[in-house]
Structures are given as structure tokens and as C-alpha cells.
Motif scaffolding. Structure first.
Motif, PDB file in Angstrom:
ATOM      1  N   GLN A 202      30.247  15.429 -37.546  1.00 15.27           N
ATOM      2  CA  GLN A 202      31.094  15.781 -38.678  1.00 15.27           C
ATOM      3  C   GLN A 202      31.937  14.597 -39.163  1.00 15.27           C
ATOM      4  O   GLN A 202      32.571  14.672 -40.213  1.00 15.27           O
ATOM      5  CB  GLN A 202      31.981  16.983 -38.330  1.00 15.27           C
ATOM      6  CG  GLN A 202      33.053  16.739 -37.294  1.00 15.27           C
ATOM      7  CD  GLN A 202      34.372  16.280 -37.881  1.00 15.27           C
ATOM      8  OE1 GLN A 202      34.653  16.583 -39.022  1.00 15.27           O
ATOM      9  NE2 GLN A 202      35.160  15.542 -37.117  1.00 15.27           N
ATOM     10  N   ALA A 206      28.714  13.478 -45.805  1.00 17.85           N
ATOM     11  CA  ALA A 206      27.442  14.133 -46.102  1.00 17.85           C
ATOM     12  C   ALA A 206      26.620  13.320 -47.093  1.00 17.85           C
ATOM     13  O   ALA A 206      27.151  12.623 -47.957  1.00 17.85           O
ATOM     14  CB  ALA A 206      27.697  15.522 -46.664  1.00 17.85           C
ATOM     15  N   ARG A 352      31.482  18.038 -42.904  1.00 17.39           N
ATOM     16  CA  ARG A 352      31.223  16.658 -43.331  1.00 17.39           C
ATOM     17  C   ARG A 352      31.722  16.432 -44.753  1.00 17.39           C
ATOM     18  O   ARG A 352      32.151  15.335 -45.103  1.00 17.39           O
ATOM     19  CB  ARG A 352      29.731  16.336 -43.249  1.00 17.39           C
ATOM     20  CG  ARG A 352      29.163  16.361 -41.833  1.00 17.39           C
ATOM     21  CD  ARG A 352      27.655  16.177 -41.851  1.00 17.39           C
ATOM     22  NE  ARG A 352      27.024  17.094 -42.780  1.00 17.39           N
ATOM     23  CZ  ARG A 352      25.990  16.782 -43.572  1.00 17.39           C
ATOM     24  NH1 ARG A 352      25.462  15.581 -43.515  1.00 17.39           N
ATOM     25  NH2 ARG A 352      25.479  17.677 -44.386  1.00 17.39           N
ATOM     26  N   PRO A 443      24.530  20.088 -37.883  1.00 17.35           N
ATOM     27  CA  PRO A 443      24.719  18.766 -38.496  1.00 17.35           C
ATOM     28  C   PRO A 443      24.005  17.651 -37.755  1.00 17.35           C
ATOM     29  O   PRO A 443      23.807  16.561 -38.314  1.00 17.35           O
ATOM     30  CB  PRO A 443      26.243  18.575 -38.435  1.00 17.35           C
ATOM     31  CG  PRO A 443      26.798  19.959 -38.377  1.00 17.35           C
ATOM     32  CD  PRO A 443      25.802  20.764 -37.591  1.00 17.35           C
ATOM     33  N   GLY A 455      21.438  14.165 -40.937  1.00 16.60           N
ATOM     34  CA  GLY A 455      22.175  15.413 -40.813  1.00 16.60           C
ATOM     35  C   GLY A 455      22.052  16.307 -42.026  1.00 16.60           C
ATOM     36  O   GLY A 455      21.509  15.931 -43.074  1.00 16.60           O
ATOM     37  N   ASP A 457      24.053  20.353 -43.510  1.00 17.93           N
ATOM     38  CA  ASP A 457      25.099  21.331 -43.220  1.00 17.93           C
ATOM     39  C   ASP A 457      24.644  22.299 -42.134  1.00 17.93           C
ATOM     40  O   ASP A 457      23.439  22.554 -41.970  1.00 17.93           O
ATOM     41  CB  ASP A 457      25.455  22.120 -44.475  1.00 17.93           C
ATOM     42  CG  ASP A 457      26.312  21.334 -45.442  1.00 17.93           C
ATOM     43  OD1 ASP A 457      26.755  20.221 -45.081  1.00 17.93           O
ATOM     44  OD2 ASP A 457      26.543  21.819 -46.571  1.00 17.93           O
TER      45      ASP A 457
END
Length: 468
Positions: A202, A206, A352, A443, A455, A457
Motif C-alpha cells: 500500500q 497505484a 494505494r 495489492p 499490484g 486494488d
């Protein structure tokens, strides 16, 4: 409360600096350049971690925090960067600060805590010059009657963090970067090793994923991207804005995390079928259903979110029957062939991109939302014909909001069955299929090649069918 020996020495050596700070405080110019941004960051940080206020609303350009809205766009970007770094790394920042104090901060000194965290986040995790971060943090302390007597401490502590940055980062690296309450839940669900990997994952921002109308290979080539196992495209890092990219204006694609694109793909063939998308905004999944050839009814209870949904569909050139209604009160004239319920949840799978989630939510929120999801799922099952499909999903990492909800519904609803997702149909994401045939993305999954963020979600999805 006192500093450790080295920090006390630094405090004594900074009297001259403090005198200058006091002189600046009493001057005609009350704010140094950059101070307003730090004040806003500290204020918003306190609202998140002390009052559990979601970050997105406070950073809204029109209805957000007044101190934030008063800033220039460049200062707003700085505030966002500070807050994202502070919230992602908060346990480590607090550990770093605590390691330099012989006694803890006074009870109730939350404003001082926020000043120190904002300053330390800039020094440890951003490219802000140390002297600027320290100077403005001291000025923050001097501007606040509650913190003025601690200005020397702020100066000494942050200067030491700057001098010993690499040593401090190494020392706190083993501190899990998520709250203890959530780490415990992850350990129960996935084991200690995976829980710690999720905590580390995290920390990475993202990726930007796109769902394309077609020709994924072609769009990957044009946009310097890579085709994903979901059929979407992941972009490499780029400078610029999403609307400036080729294909945006003509609606050839839309931004949608790879995990978020999975639920709408679990129905199978949809051409000519009537499908209701419950909780439809902002419209990414609605667009997928339309693209698959379904006749879509998109339900949303918020007027503003429905407006956003309609605008997004319009840009893509898609049409759906949009309905403003609470799904609990919605009574379709005819039952649907299928329903998609992407239910409201704690959003713990999206940290993220939303690092405030773990600080603005708690176990009580997860329990409450799980109850809401169960009621919504039972309602959704009533909206489909016998033989009809309901896909239930959410972006929580907590099984209480996913597997446990579905298990309860299956246990007392005899005319419902779970349809297992075949792992063979998802090459590259086989590890996301559970033994029960449900989707559970983490992730830590979807490792990418060089130049691309890895990664996706954390998502849960299950397929339920009403028996004929």
C-alpha cells in the motif's frame, strides 16, 4: 517531555534561529511563503486521524476545506503530496518522532503532533529541502499559541531527522505501515507473511489502468502501456494529464483499476440481456455492461453521482437507462436477467490511491457496512429472474465484507447457488481465485515488468444464481 541528549544539544544551538523566528512572527508579514500550505496540511491531517473525516471531501476543489481551497494550484499539489506521504507512512513517521523523544508528547498535544508529522513527512519521504521543512514547521509552532512554547523542540527534532534521515529510515523500516487494528485483521485473514506484504504494497502509488472499447494491443502500443490479464491496459509512468492522452476525447477508453474491471466481466455473454447496475456511479462498470451488449439500467441514489455517471457515459458515447433511486425502494416493472451489485464498503482495498481510508475507518465501520451489504445483496437477488445472475463485489480486503456476507446469504436462502469462477479462464490471475471459486485480489498480486507499477486494488467478487 524532553528530547533525547542529541536533540537537546541541537535545541540549545538553535537559540539564534528561534530569535529570528520570533522576529518574523511579529513582523508585518504574518505568513512566510509556503506556510499556508503547511498549515492546511496539518489541519487536514488532524481532521483525518482525529475526527475520521474522509480526505477526498476535504480536497474537493469546490466544496473542500476552506484553507485548502484558498491555495494556489501548486500549493494544493504540495498539500496533497504531504498528506499522501504522511498518511501512507504514518506509523513509521510516528515511530521516528517517538525514537527521538525521551518522554512522549503531552497528552492532548495533537496540534503539535500534526506539525511534527507534516514536517517529518517532507524530510523523510518528499524532496522538500530540509531547511524549508524545518523553518516552516517552526513558524507553524510560533503561529499557534498552543505550540509556541514547543518551537525549539520542533526545530531541534526536525533538524535531527534531517541529519540522520537514512539511519532513521532504516530503523523504522520494520514498522508495519498500517494501523495495528487493520494489521491484526489481515493476519487473521491471510496470515502474517501476506499481511505484512499487503502493508508494504500500500506504500506504492497505484498504477493508471484503462478499460478499452477494443484493440487492447493497439492502445497499449499507442499509449506506451501493457495489456493486462483483465483485458485492460496499464500505462507506464507519464507526464501530463489523462484528458491529454490520445483516445480520451473520442471516448475510446476510460480509467478503471484492473481489479475494478473484473466484476462486470463475470457475467459471461450479455448481448441482448437486461442488466441492472446497482450503485452505478461513477459508471465504469455500467460502461462495461453496455459495451458487452446488455440493455442496462443504472441505479444511483445520489443526484450528484448520477449526474457524474451520465456525463461519463456521454463522453464514451454509451447509453443506459439512468434511474435516481435508493435500491431498497426500487421496484422494477420486470425482473432482470442479471444484476451487478458493487456495494459500498470500507474501501480498504484502495489504500494505494486513498491512504486516508485506514485512518478514517475502523472495525466498527466494517461491521456496520457488512450489515448494509448483506441487506443490499438480499434485495439484489429479488430483482433477477429465476436462473438470473447476481455478481456481488466490493473493494474491501476484509472477509467480513465479502466471503462472510455471501456465506450468510447462501446459508439461509435455499433457492440460491454460488457459481464458481474457473481459474483457467483468468491466466495471470489464477492466484486470485479462491478454493470456493470467488475472486479475491490483493495489492500484492499482478506483478509487472520493468517500467510498470505492479499490484492492483484489493477486491472481492462472487457470482450467485437464482435457481430456476
Amino acid at each position: 517531555m524532553v528530547l533525547s541528549a542529541d536533540s537537546t544539544k541541537a535545541a540549545n544551538s538553535s537559540k539564534k534561529f528561534q530569535g529570528k523566528a520570533k522576529t518574523a512572527e511579529s513582523s508585518a508579514a504574518p505568513f512566510k511563503p509556503g506556510l499556508a500550505a503547511r498549515l492546511a496540511a496539518a489541519k487536514i491531517l488532524g481532521a483525518v486521524i482525529d475526527r475520521k473525516t474522509p480526505l477526498d471531501g476535504m480536497l474537493d476543489a469546490e466544496g473542500g476545506n476552506p484553507a485548502y481551497r484558498a491555495l494556489s494550484e501548486s500549493d494544493r499539489a504540495l498539500v496533497r503530496a504531504i498528506l499522501n506521504s504522511a498518511l501512507r507512512h504514518l506509523p513509521r513517521i510516528e515511530a521516528a518522532i517517538g525514537s527521538l523523544l525521551e518522554t512522549p508528547l503531552p497528552e492532548g498535544a495533537r496540534a503539535l503532533h500534526h506539525v511534527l508529522v507534516v514536517g517529518a513527512a517532507q524530510i523523510l519521504y518528499l524532496s522538500v529541502p530540509n531547511h524549508s521543512a524545518v523553518d516552516l514547521a517552526v513558524e507553524q509552532a510560533n503561529q499557534d499559541p498552543r505550540n509556541r512554547r514547543f518551537a525549539k523542540l520542533v526545530n531541534a527534532l526536525l533538524r535531527r531527522i534531517g541529519r540522520e534521515k537514512e539511519e532513521i529510515l532504516a530503523r523504522v523500516a520494520a514498522v508495519p505501515a498500517i494501523p495495528a487494528w487493520f494489521l491484526e485483521r489481515l493476519e487473521r485473514a491471510y496470515g502474517v507473511e501476506t499481511a505484512l506484504k499487503i502493508a508494504e504494497a500500500q506504500l506504492e502509488p497505484a498504477a493508471v489502468d484503462l478499460t478499452v472499447k477494443g484493440d487492447a494491443e493497439g492502445w497499449a502500443k499507442r499509449l506506451n502501456g501493457a495489456v493486462l490479464p483483465t483485458g485492460g491496459v496499464r500505462l507506464a509512468a507519464f507526464d501530463g494529464t489523462i484528458p491529454s492522452l490520445e483516445g480520451f476525447a473520442e471516448g475510446a477508453w476510460w480509467v478503471q483499476d484492473a481489479a475494478a474491471s473484473i466484476p462486470a466481466r463475470l457475467f459471461g455473454a450479455l448481448a441482448g440481456k437486461r442488466v441492472v447496475d446497482l450503485c452505478a456511479a461513477p459508471g465504469g462498470k455500467t460502461a462495461q455492461l453496455v459495451l458487452a451488449g446488455a440493455e442496462v439500467t443504472a441505479l444511483e441514489q445520489s443526484p450528484n453521482r448520477l449526474k457524474r455517471l451520465s456525463a461519463n457515459l456521454g463522453r464514451l458515447g454509451f447509453e443506459a437507462d439512468t434511474v435516481l433511486s435508493d435500491m431498497a425502494k426500487y421496484e422494477p416493472a420486470e425482473l432482470f436477467d442479471a444484476a451487478l451489485l458493487d456495494a459500498p464498503c470500507s474501501s480498504t482495498g484502495t489504500t494505494r490511491r486513498h491512504p486516508d481510508v485506514l485512518w478514517s475507518k475502523g472495525p466498527e465501520d466494517i461491521a456496520k457496512l457488512a450489515g448494509v451489504q448483506e441487506r443490499m445483496l438480499r434485495q439484489a437477488l429479488k430483482m433477477v429472474k429465476p436462473g438470473g445472475i447476481v455478481v456481488f463485489s466490493n473493494c474491501s480486503l476484509d472477509p467480513q465484507e465479502g466471503e462472510e456476507v455471501v456465506a450468510r446469504v447462501l446459508a439461509d436462502t435455499p433457492d440460491i447457488e454460488r457459481v464458481a469462477v474457473p481459474a483457467a479462464e483468468w491466466p495471470g490471475l489464477e492466484e486470485a481465485i479462491t478454493p470456493a471459486g470467488e475472486f479475491r485480489t490483493l495489492p500484492t498480486m499482478l506483478r509487472m515488468g520493468e517500467g510498470f507499477a505492479s499490484g492492483l486494488d484489493g477486491f472481492y467478487a462472487a457470482i450467485l444464481r437464482r435457481l430456476p
